[in-house]
Design a protein around this motif. Sequence first.
Motif, PDB file in Angstrom:
ATOM      1  N   LYS A   1      11.705  -0.387  20.713  1.00  0.00           N
ATOM      2  CA  LYS A   1      11.561  -1.135  21.972  1.00  0.00           C
ATOM      3  C   LYS A   1      12.247  -2.496  21.851  1.00  0.00           C
ATOM      4  N   PRO A   2      13.224  -2.789  22.733  1.00  0.00           N
ATOM      5  CA  PRO A   2      13.888  -4.095  22.699  1.00  0.00           C
ATOM      6  C   PRO A   2      12.892  -5.234  22.938  1.00  0.00           C
ATOM      7  N   LEU A   3      13.149  -6.373  22.307  1.00  0.00           N
ATOM      8  CA  LEU A   3      12.278  -7.542  22.408  1.00  0.00           C
ATOM      9  C   LEU A   3      12.941  -8.664  23.191  1.00  0.00           C
ATOM     10  N   TYR A   4      12.131  -9.394  23.949  1.00  0.00           N
ATOM     11  CA  TYR A   4      12.597 -10.468  24.830  1.00  0.00           C
ATOM     12  C   TYR A   4      11.677 -11.674  24.736  1.00  0.00           C
ATOM     13  N   TYR A   5      12.214 -12.811  25.149  1.00  0.00           N
ATOM     14  CA  TYR A   5      11.408 -14.005  25.400  1.00  0.00           C
ATOM     15  C   TYR A   5      11.084 -14.027  26.888  1.00  0.00           C
ATOM     16  N   PHE A   6      10.133 -14.874  27.288  1.00  0.00           N
ATOM     17  CA  PHE A   6       9.863 -15.120  28.706  1.00  0.00           C
ATOM     18  C   PHE A   6      10.206 -16.570  28.991  1.00  0.00           C
ATOM     19  N   ALA A   7      11.094 -16.799  29.952  1.00  0.00           N
ATOM     20  CA  ALA A   7      11.541 -18.158  30.281  1.00  0.00           C
ATOM     21  C   ALA A   7      10.384 -19.033  30.766  1.00  0.00           C
ATOM     22  N   GLY A   8       9.312 -18.437  31.236  1.00  0.00           N
ATOM     23  CA  GLY A   8       8.156 -19.189  31.715  1.00  0.00           C
ATOM     24  C   GLY A   8       7.258 -19.712  30.609  1.00  0.00           C
ATOM     25  N   ASP A   9       7.478 -19.295  29.376  1.00  0.00           N
ATOM     26  CA  ASP A   9       6.709 -19.829  28.246  1.00  0.00           C
ATOM     27  C   ASP A   9       7.287 -21.191  27.879  1.00  0.00           C
ATOM     28  N   ALA A  10       6.464 -22.223  27.932  1.00  0.00           N
ATOM     29  CA  ALA A  10       6.934 -23.592  27.706  1.00  0.00           C
ATOM     30  C   ALA A  10       6.951 -23.998  26.235  1.00  0.00           C
ATOM     31  N   LYS A  11       6.071 -23.382  25.438  1.00  0.00           N
ATOM     32  CA  LYS A  11       5.974 -23.815  24.040  1.00  0.00           C
ATOM     33  C   LYS A  11       5.546 -22.639  23.165  1.00  0.00           C
ATOM     34  N   PRO A  12       5.751 -22.770  21.843  1.00  0.00           N
ATOM     35  CA  PRO A  12       5.304 -21.713  20.944  1.00  0.00           C
ATOM     36  C   PRO A  12       3.825 -21.392  21.174  1.00  0.00           C
ATOM     37  N   GLY A  13       3.517 -20.113  21.125  1.00  0.00           N
ATOM     38  CA  GLY A  13       2.137 -19.679  21.335  1.00  0.00           C
ATOM     39  C   GLY A  13       1.811 -19.314  22.769  1.00  0.00           C
ATOM     40  N   ASP A  14       2.629 -19.762  23.741  1.00  0.00           N
ATOM     41  CA  ASP A  14       2.398 -19.373  25.131  1.00  0.00           C
ATOM     42  C   ASP A  14       2.597 -17.874  25.283  1.00  0.00           C
ATOM     43  N   ARG A  15       1.822 -17.272  26.181  1.00  0.00           N
ATOM     44  CA  ARG A  15       1.919 -15.837  26.460  1.00  0.00           C
ATOM     45  C   ARG A  15       1.876 -15.585  27.962  1.00  0.00           C
ATOM     46  N   MET A  16       2.546 -16.439  28.713  1.00  0.00           N
ATOM     47  CA  MET A  16       2.521 -16.358  30.172  1.00  0.00           C
ATOM     48  C   MET A  16       3.180 -15.086  30.705  1.00  0.00           C
ATOM     49  N   GLY A  17       4.036 -14.455  29.904  1.00  0.00           N
ATOM     50  CA  GLY A  17       4.727 -13.247  30.361  1.00  0.00           C
ATOM     51  C   GLY A  17       3.920 -11.976  30.214  1.00  0.00           C
ATOM     52  N   ASP A  18       2.823 -12.022  29.455  1.00  0.00           N
ATOM     53  CA  ASP A  18       2.054 -10.808  29.198  1.00  0.00           C
ATOM     54  C   ASP A  18       1.482 -10.255  30.500  1.00  0.00           C
ATOM     55  N   GLY A  19       1.844  -9.010  30.808  1.00  0.00           N
ATOM     56  CA  GLY A  19       1.341  -8.353  32.016  1.00  0.00           C
ATOM     57  C   GLY A  19       2.161  -8.622  33.262  1.00  0.00           C
ATOM     58  N   GLN A  20       3.193  -9.451  33.196  1.00  0.00           N
ATOM     59  CA  GLN A  20       4.006  -9.759  34.382  1.00  0.00           C
ATOM     60  C   GLN A  20       4.543  -8.467  34.994  1.00  0.00           C
ATOM     61  N   GLY A  21       4.334  -8.319  36.284  1.00  0.00           N
ATOM     62  CA  GLY A  21       4.818  -7.156  37.015  1.00  0.00           C
ATOM     63  C   GLY A  21       4.249  -5.833  36.522  1.00  0.00           C
ATOM     64  N   GLY A  22       3.272  -5.905  35.636  1.00  0.00           N
ATOM     65  CA  GLY A  22       2.688  -4.704  35.071  1.00  0.00           C
ATOM     66  C   GLY A  22       3.598  -3.985  34.080  1.00  0.00           C
ATOM     67  N   VAL A  23       4.758  -4.604  33.736  1.00  0.00           N
ATOM     68  CA  VAL A  23       5.732  -3.927  32.880  1.00  0.00           C
ATOM     69  C   VAL A  23       6.156  -4.733  31.655  1.00  0.00           C
TER      70      VAL A  23
END
Length: 131
Positions: A89-111
């Motif tokens: 599975k390819p890995l990505y960052y989420f541009a909405g994460d502001a700092k290390p440890g943020d997990r704001m992308g988890d669950g986005q769009g259900g995908v």
Amino acid sequence: MKKTTLLAACALSVFAAAAVQAQPVVRDGVLADAAGRTVYTFDKDEPGKSNCSGGCLVAWPPFTAKPEAAAKGEFGLISGTRQWTVNGKPLYYFAGDAKPGDRMGDGQGGVWHVISSKPAAKAAATSAYTY
């Protein structure tokens, strides 16, 4: 409008340059880069192939490897782009994460999801990686 687009492109290029990393590691129970920035998977990807393009890549920059990085264990690299994968599975960052440890992308769009499974976490914790 053009100034905003230029600023966004500059910010993305700085983020993308910083996104070239060594093999993922486990930080606080999830896969992350060596600096602690959370990485994510995308349900619409195929094994060893990213289906994120265009605007998707603006919000979800790929987690790519340094030229000398070598994949081990459950980790791999997509040929050409050198994007890190876990179990294909390819890995990505989420541009909405502001700092290390943020997990704001988890669950986005259900995908979009963090990787917190014990097998992946155990492999990342015990695998050697190169810079």
